[in-house]
Structure formats: C-alpha cells, structure tokens
Design a protein around this motif. Structure first.
Motif, PDB file in Angstrom:
ATOM      1  N   ILE A  34     -22.170 -17.916 -32.810  1.00  0.00           N
ATOM      2  CA  ILE A  34     -23.362 -18.575 -32.256  1.00  0.00           C
ATOM      3  C   ILE A  34     -22.937 -19.683 -31.311  1.00  0.00           C
ATOM      4  N   GLU A  35     -21.986 -20.501 -31.729  1.00  0.00           N
ATOM      5  CA  GLU A  35     -21.498 -21.595 -30.875  1.00  0.00           C
ATOM      6  C   GLU A  35     -20.888 -21.045 -29.589  1.00  0.00           C
ATOM      7  N   ALA A  36     -20.115 -19.979 -29.688  1.00  0.00           N
ATOM      8  CA  ALA A  36     -19.503 -19.378 -28.498  1.00  0.00           C
ATOM      9  C   ALA A  36     -20.573 -18.835 -27.555  1.00  0.00           C
ATOM     10  N   PHE A  37     -21.615 -18.214 -28.095  1.00  0.00           N
ATOM     11  CA  PHE A  37     -22.704 -17.686 -27.279  1.00  0.00           C
ATOM     12  C   PHE A  37     -23.378 -18.823 -26.513  1.00  0.00           C
ATOM     13  N   ILE A  38     -23.674 -19.902 -27.203  1.00  0.00           N
ATOM     14  CA  ILE A  38     -24.349 -21.035 -26.562  1.00  0.00           C
ATOM     15  C   ILE A  38     -23.454 -21.655 -25.499  1.00  0.00           C
ATOM     16  N   GLN A  39     -22.188 -21.837 -25.796  1.00  0.00           N
ATOM     17  CA  GLN A  39     -21.263 -22.401 -24.805  1.00  0.00           C
ATOM     18  C   GLN A  39     -21.128 -21.499 -23.583  1.00  0.00           C
ATOM     19  N   ARG A  40     -21.146 -20.197 -23.801  1.00  0.00           N
ATOM     20  CA  ARG A  40     -20.996 -19.241 -22.703  1.00  0.00           C
ATOM     21  C   ARG A  40     -22.215 -19.234 -21.780  1.00  0.00           C
ATOM     22  N   ALA A  43     -24.927 -21.677 -21.743  1.00  0.00           N
ATOM     23  CA  ALA A  43     -25.562 -22.964 -21.423  1.00  0.00           C
ATOM     24  C   ALA A  43     -24.842 -23.602 -20.240  1.00  0.00           C
ATOM     25  N   PRO A  44     -25.519 -24.416 -19.486  1.00  0.00           N
ATOM     26  CA  PRO A  44     -26.929 -24.762 -19.619  1.00  0.00           C
ATOM     27  C   PRO A  44     -27.819 -23.776 -18.861  1.00  0.00           C
ATOM     28  N   LEU A  45     -28.900 -23.419 -19.491  1.00  0.00           N
ATOM     29  CA  LEU A  45     -29.912 -22.558 -18.875  1.00  0.00           C
ATOM     30  C   LEU A  45     -30.795 -23.453 -18.011  1.00  0.00           C
ATOM     31  N   PRO A  46     -30.960 -23.133 -16.730  1.00  0.00           N
ATOM     32  CA  PRO A  46     -31.777 -23.983 -15.855  1.00  0.00           C
ATOM     33  C   PRO A  46     -33.215 -24.104 -16.362  1.00  0.00           C
ATOM     34  N   GLU A  47     -33.801 -25.265 -16.186  1.00  0.00           N
ATOM     35  CA  GLU A  47     -35.189 -25.499 -16.604  1.00  0.00           C
ATOM     36  C   GLU A  47     -36.159 -24.540 -15.921  1.00  0.00           C
ATOM     37  N   SER A  48     -35.803 -24.057 -14.744  1.00  0.00           N
ATOM     38  CA  SER A  48     -36.692 -23.167 -13.993  1.00  0.00           C
ATOM     39  C   SER A  48     -36.713 -21.735 -14.537  1.00  0.00           C
ATOM     40  N   VAL A  49     -35.840 -21.433 -15.497  1.00  0.00           N
ATOM     41  CA  VAL A  49     -35.753 -20.085 -16.063  1.00  0.00           C
ATOM     42  C   VAL A  49     -36.295 -20.110 -17.487  1.00  0.00           C
ATOM     43  N   ALA A  50     -37.322 -19.321 -17.731  1.00  0.00           N
ATOM     44  CA  ALA A  50     -37.839 -19.191 -19.102  1.00  0.00           C
ATOM     45  C   ALA A  50     -36.776 -18.525 -19.963  1.00  0.00           C
ATOM     46  N   VAL A  70     -37.623 -21.181 -34.516  1.00  0.00           N
ATOM     47  CA  VAL A  70     -36.194 -20.943 -34.336  1.00  0.00           C
ATOM     48  C   VAL A  70     -35.897 -20.497 -32.896  1.00  0.00           C
ATOM     49  N   VAL A  71     -36.833 -19.822 -32.238  1.00  0.00           N
ATOM     50  CA  VAL A  71     -36.668 -19.477 -30.816  1.00  0.00           C
ATOM     51  C   VAL A  71     -36.687 -20.752 -29.985  1.00  0.00           C
ATOM     52  N   ASP A  72     -37.547 -21.697 -30.322  1.00  0.00           N
ATOM     53  CA  ASP A  72     -37.553 -22.998 -29.640  1.00  0.00           C
ATOM     54  C   ASP A  72     -36.211 -23.707 -29.819  1.00  0.00           C
ATOM     55  N   HIS A  73     -35.632 -23.596 -31.009  1.00  0.00           N
ATOM     56  CA  HIS A  73     -34.324 -24.195 -31.273  1.00  0.00           C
ATOM     57  C   HIS A  73     -33.262 -23.557 -30.374  1.00  0.00           C
ATOM     58  N   LEU A  74     -33.304 -22.244 -30.227  1.00  0.00           N
ATOM     59  CA  LEU A  74     -32.359 -21.560 -29.340  1.00  0.00           C
ATOM     60  C   LEU A  74     -32.564 -22.022 -27.900  1.00  0.00           C
ATOM     61  N   ASP A  75     -33.802 -22.106 -27.473  1.00  0.00           N
ATOM     62  CA  ASP A  75     -34.114 -22.570 -26.112  1.00  0.00           C
ATOM     63  C   ASP A  75     -33.524 -23.952 -25.883  1.00  0.00           C
ATOM     64  N   ALA A  76     -33.762 -24.876 -26.801  1.00  0.00           N
ATOM     65  CA  ALA A  76     -33.243 -26.236 -26.666  1.00  0.00           C
ATOM     66  C   ALA A  76     -31.718 -26.250 -26.648  1.00  0.00           C
ATOM     67  N   SER A  77     -31.104 -25.428 -27.475  1.00  0.00           N
ATOM     68  CA  SER A  77     -29.643 -25.376 -27.529  1.00  0.00           C
ATOM     69  C   SER A  77     -29.042 -24.879 -26.223  1.00  0.00           C
ATOM     70  N   LEU A  78     -29.735 -23.943 -25.581  1.00  0.00           N
ATOM     71  CA  LEU A  78     -29.227 -23.386 -24.319  1.00  0.00           C
ATOM     72  C   LEU A  78     -29.519 -24.299 -23.125  1.00  0.00           C
ATOM     73  N   ARG A  79     -30.356 -25.294 -23.281  1.00  0.00           N
ATOM     74  CA  ARG A  79     -30.672 -26.225 -22.181  1.00  0.00           C
ATOM     75  C   ARG A  79     -29.679 -27.373 -22.094  1.00  0.00           C
ATOM     76  N   LYS A  80     -28.944 -27.612 -23.158  1.00  0.00           N
ATOM     77  CA  LYS A  80     -27.992 -28.726 -23.182  1.00  0.00           C
ATOM     78  C   LYS A  80     -26.783 -28.395 -22.327  1.00  0.00           C
ATOM     79  N   PRO A  81     -26.350 -29.350 -21.527  1.00  0.00           N
ATOM     80  CA  PRO A  81     -25.149 -29.121 -20.697  1.00  0.00           C
ATOM     81  C   PRO A  81     -23.880 -29.051 -21.515  1.00  0.00           C
TER      82      PRO A  81
END
Length: 78
Positions: A24-30, A32-39, A67-78
C-alpha cells in the motif's frame, strides 16, 4: 442498521491490488501526488473496473466512501 467499517487494506483487496502495508505504501509513493484537478477515479493508473468501483463508492455514498476518501487524501500528499 449499522454500516460496516472497512479497513484501508480491504479497499486495496477490492481493487485487486496487494493489500499488505508495504505494498500500500509503495502504491501511494508511486502514484502521489495526484493533481487536485484530477478526480480520484479519473487517475490514469486505474483500470476501468477499479475506476468504476471508486466512482460508485463516492457517488452512492456507499459504506466504502470513507475509506475511498482516505485513499484520495493519501494520494494528494506530496
């Protein structure tokens, strides 16, 4: 009726992804960060079925929404 509580790892299982903490950590690091303009569900790294699951979870305010909101927030962090 009480809504079930889903864990972050369970969302990854639903998405067909490895669900252990390191994966999970590797996925998020790979990805992130997801641009705010992309849902979240519009990110290019999802398959069509994964994107549909994420979109439906949020649109239907399903028990997965938190939990989807948690994933979204995790992918927005630089």
């Amino acid at each position: 009726m009480e809504q079930p509580v889903h864990h972050f790892s369970e969302l990854f299982e639903q998405l067909g992804l490895a669900s252990d903490a390191e994966a999970i950590e590797a996925f998020i690091q790979r990805h992130a960060p997801l641009p705010e303009s992309v849902a979240l569900h519009e990110a290019s790294f999802w398959s069509p079925s994964q994107a549909e699951l994420l979109r439906n979870a949020l649109e239907d305010d399903a028990d997965w929404a938190e939990v989807v909101d948690h994933l979204d927030a995790s992918l927005r962090k630089p």
